[in-house]
Motif scaffolding. Structure first.
Motif, PDB file in Angstrom:
ATOM      1  N   GLU A   1       0.817  -1.198   0.000  1.00  0.00           N
ATOM      2  CA  GLU A   1       0.000   0.000   0.000  1.00  0.00           C
ATOM      3  C   GLU A   1       0.862   1.265   0.000  1.00  0.00           C
ATOM      4  O   GLU A   1       1.990   1.274   0.516  1.00  0.00           O
ATOM      5  N   PHE A   2       0.303   2.305  -0.545  1.00  0.00           N
ATOM      6  CA  PHE A   2       0.970   3.601  -0.610  1.00  0.00           C
ATOM      7  C   PHE A   2       1.065   4.216   0.785  1.00  0.00           C
ATOM      8  O   PHE A   2       0.121   4.142   1.576  1.00  0.00           O
ATOM      9  N   VAL A   3       2.193   4.861   1.058  1.00  0.00           N
ATOM     10  CA  VAL A   3       2.389   5.551   2.335  1.00  0.00           C
ATOM     11  C   VAL A   3       2.572   7.052   2.107  1.00  0.00           C
ATOM     12  O   VAL A   3       1.851   7.867   2.676  1.00  0.00           O
ATOM     13  N   ALA A   4       3.552   7.406   1.296  1.00  0.00           N
ATOM     14  CA  ALA A   4       3.862   8.819   1.079  1.00  0.00           C
ATOM     15  C   ALA A   4       4.638   8.984  -0.212  1.00  0.00           C
ATOM     16  O   ALA A   4       5.294   8.053  -0.666  1.00  0.00           O
ATOM     17  N   ALA A   5       4.569  10.180  -0.785  1.00  0.00           N
ATOM     18  CA  ALA A   5       5.311  10.460  -2.009  1.00  0.00           C
ATOM     19  C   ALA A   5       5.750  11.912  -2.012  1.00  0.00           C
ATOM     20  O   ALA A   5       5.155  12.757  -1.327  1.00  0.00           O
TER      21      ALA A   5
ATOM     22  N   ALA B   1      -0.860   9.005   2.606  1.00  0.00           N
ATOM     23  CA  ALA B   1      -2.045   8.192   2.852  1.00  0.00           C
ATOM     24  C   ALA B   1      -2.738   8.731   4.108  1.00  0.00           C
ATOM     25  O   ALA B   1      -2.075   9.223   5.036  1.00  0.00           O
ATOM     26  N   ASP B   2      -4.046   8.625   4.153  1.00  0.00           N
ATOM     27  CA  ASP B   2      -4.788   9.142   5.309  1.00  0.00           C
ATOM     28  C   ASP B   2      -4.335   8.488   6.611  1.00  0.00           C
ATOM     29  O   ASP B   2      -4.332   9.122   7.663  1.00  0.00           O
ATOM     30  N   SER B   3      -3.939   7.234   6.538  1.00  0.00           N
ATOM     31  CA  SER B   3      -3.575   6.494   7.752  1.00  0.00           C
ATOM     32  C   SER B   3      -2.298   7.009   8.405  1.00  0.00           C
ATOM     33  O   SER B   3      -2.057   6.726   9.586  1.00  0.00           O
ATOM     34  N   VAL B   4      -1.482   7.768   7.671  1.00  0.00           N
ATOM     35  CA  VAL B   4      -0.215   8.247   8.236  1.00  0.00           C
ATOM     36  C   VAL B   4      -0.125   9.758   8.271  1.00  0.00           C
ATOM     37  O   VAL B   4       0.840  10.314   8.825  1.00  0.00           O
ATOM     38  N   LYS B   5      -1.113  10.434   7.725  1.00  0.00           N
ATOM     39  CA  LYS B   5      -1.086  11.888   7.655  1.00  0.00           C
ATOM     40  C   LYS B   5      -0.996  12.475   9.055  1.00  0.00           C
ATOM     41  O   LYS B   5      -1.714  12.071   9.969  1.00  0.00           O
ATOM     42  N   GLY B   6      -0.082  13.416   9.220  1.00  0.00           N
ATOM     43  CA  GLY B   6       0.112  14.039  10.521  1.00  0.00           C
ATOM     44  C   GLY B   6       1.099  13.311  11.408  1.00  0.00           C
ATOM     45  O   GLY B   6       1.538  13.857  12.428  1.00  0.00           O
ATOM     46  N   ARG B   7       1.473  12.092  11.035  1.00  0.00           N
ATOM     47  CA  ARG B   7       2.447  11.321  11.829  1.00  0.00           C
ATOM     48  C   ARG B   7       3.743  11.071  11.060  1.00  0.00           C
ATOM     49  O   ARG B   7       4.813  11.011  11.674  1.00  0.00           O
ATOM     50  N   PHE B   8       3.649  10.911   9.771  1.00  0.00           N
ATOM     51  CA  PHE B   8       4.816  10.633   8.931  1.00  0.00           C
ATOM     52  C   PHE B   8       5.165  11.855   8.098  1.00  0.00           C
ATOM     53  O   PHE B   8       4.286  12.618   7.691  1.00  0.00           O
ATOM     54  N   THR B   9       6.467  11.999   7.817  1.00  0.00           N
ATOM     55  CA  THR B   9       6.941  13.082   6.964  1.00  0.00           C
ATOM     56  C   THR B   9       7.955  12.539   5.979  1.00  0.00           C
ATOM     57  O   THR B   9       8.951  11.922   6.379  1.00  0.00           O
ATOM     58  N   ILE B  10       7.709  12.795   4.707  1.00  0.00           N
ATOM     59  CA  ILE B  10       8.650  12.391   3.668  1.00  0.00           C
ATOM     60  C   ILE B  10       9.471  13.607   3.265  1.00  0.00           C
ATOM     61  O   ILE B  10       8.965  14.725   3.207  1.00  0.00           O
TER      62      ILE B  10
ATOM     63  N   ASN C   1       6.584   9.158  13.226  1.00  0.00           N
ATOM     64  CA  ASN C   1       6.341   9.469  14.633  1.00  0.00           C
ATOM     65  C   ASN C   1       5.017   8.866  15.085  1.00  0.00           C
ATOM     66  O   ASN C   1       4.184   8.487  14.252  1.00  0.00           O
ATOM     67  N   SER C   2       4.844   8.793  16.378  1.00  0.00           N
ATOM     68  CA  SER C   2       3.596   8.260  16.965  1.00  0.00           C
ATOM     69  C   SER C   2       3.222   6.922  16.315  1.00  0.00           C
ATOM     70  O   SER C   2       2.075   6.711  15.906  1.00  0.00           O
ATOM     71  N   LEU C   3       4.184   6.051  16.246  1.00  0.00           N
ATOM     72  CA  LEU C   3       3.966   4.775  15.564  1.00  0.00           C
ATOM     73  C   LEU C   3       2.937   3.918  16.298  1.00  0.00           C
ATOM     74  O   LEU C   3       2.843   3.941  17.534  1.00  0.00           O
ATOM     75  N   LYS C   4       2.193   3.172  15.501  1.00  0.00           N
ATOM     76  CA  LYS C   4       1.145   2.300  16.017  1.00  0.00           C
ATOM     77  C   LYS C   4       1.453   0.854  15.597  1.00  0.00           C
ATOM     78  O   LYS C   4       2.136   0.636  14.582  1.00  0.00           O
ATOM     79  N   PRO C   5       0.933  -0.121  16.316  1.00  0.00           N
ATOM     80  CA  PRO C   5       1.147  -1.520  15.912  1.00  0.00           C
ATOM     81  C   PRO C   5       0.711  -1.797  14.477  1.00  0.00           C
ATOM     82  O   PRO C   5       1.342  -2.614  13.783  1.00  0.00           O
ATOM     83  N   GLU C   6      -0.309  -1.105  14.019  1.00  0.00           N
ATOM     84  CA  GLU C   6      -0.781  -1.326  12.643  1.00  0.00           C
ATOM     85  C   GLU C   6       0.161  -0.752  11.595  1.00  0.00           C
ATOM     86  O   GLU C   6      -0.050  -0.956  10.392  1.00  0.00           O
ATOM     87  N   ASP C   7       1.196  -0.044  12.014  1.00  0.00           N
ATOM     88  CA  ASP C   7       2.218   0.421  11.079  1.00  0.00           C
ATOM     89  C   ASP C   7       3.261  -0.661  10.800  1.00  0.00           C
ATOM     90  O   ASP C   7       4.140  -0.466   9.948  1.00  0.00           O
ATOM     91  N   THR C   8       3.173  -1.764  11.511  1.00  0.00           N
ATOM     92  CA  THR C   8       4.118  -2.856  11.306  1.00  0.00           C
ATOM     93  C   THR C   8       4.030  -3.385   9.876  1.00  0.00           C
ATOM     94  O   THR C   8       2.947  -3.755   9.406  1.00  0.00           O
ATOM     95  N   ALA C   9       5.168  -3.389   9.192  1.00  0.00           N
ATOM     96  CA  ALA C   9       5.200  -3.805   7.786  1.00  0.00           C
ATOM     97  C   ALA C   9       6.636  -3.747   7.286  1.00  0.00           C
ATOM     98  O   ALA C   9       7.523  -3.202   7.960  1.00  0.00           O
ATOM     99  N   VAL C  10       6.835  -4.288   6.099  1.00  0.00           N
ATOM    100  CA  VAL C  10       8.071  -4.039   5.365  1.00  0.00           C
ATOM    101  C   VAL C  10       7.855  -2.777   4.545  1.00  0.00           C
ATOM    102  O   VAL C  10       6.880  -2.683   3.805  1.00  0.00           O
ATOM    103  N   TYR C  11       8.757  -1.829   4.699  1.00  0.00           N
ATOM    104  CA  TYR C  11       8.646  -0.543   4.021  1.00  0.00           C
ATOM    105  C   TYR C  11       9.606  -0.519   2.832  1.00  0.00           C
ATOM    106  O   TYR C  11      10.790  -0.876   2.963  1.00  0.00           O
ATOM    107  N   TYR C  12       9.085  -0.077   1.694  1.00  0.00           N
ATOM    108  CA  TYR C  12       9.851  -0.021   0.466  1.00  0.00           C
ATOM    109  C   TYR C  12       9.905   1.421  -0.048  1.00  0.00           C
ATOM    110  O   TYR C  12       8.894   2.118  -0.041  1.00  0.00           O
TER     111      TYR C  12
END
Length: 125
Positions: free
Chosen positions: A45-49, A62-71, A85-96
């Protein structure tokens, strides 16, 4: 062309991590780049661009990370970052990280031409 990610790891919920993606073999200074993630059993899934414009940098999240992640990007180093920042368990993933041969960003993974190997982020509750 090679993209190498780093910065993943294990962090407690509420904590922070900073991912880096260094590109080599090509200068991507004017091209768009992005971050995607894939959790176990789920689709990528898309995170940021980010895209570099004449007036600066244009970012999208992505709405799920807006306000917490910065690219962000450092074109001199041919490197893109993802501050999480403010990481949540649902952020667990392999990031590409990914780069595309266009000045414009896109949220579709199929629109990106180069990919890193991925870095695992695990957020414990």
């Amino acid at each position: 062309v090679q993209l190498v990610e780093s910065g993943g790891g294990l962090v407690q919920a509420g904590g922070s991590l900073r991912l880096s993606c260094a590109a080599s073999g090509h200068t991507f200074s004017r091209y768009a780049s992005g971050w995607f993630r894939q959790a176990p059993g789920k689709e990528r899934e898309f995170v940021a661009a980010i895209a570099i414009t004449w007036s600066g940098a244009d970012t999208y999240y992505a709405d799920s990370v807006k306000g917490r992640f910065t690219i962000s990007r450092d074109n001199a180093k041919n490197t893109v970052y993802l501050q999480m920042n403010s990481l949540k368990p649902e952020d667990t993933a392999v990031y590409y990280c990914a780069w595309r041969g266009s000045y414009y960003y896109d949220i579709r993974s199929t629109e990106y031409d180069y990919w890193g190997q991925g870095t695992l982020v695990t957020v414990s509750s």
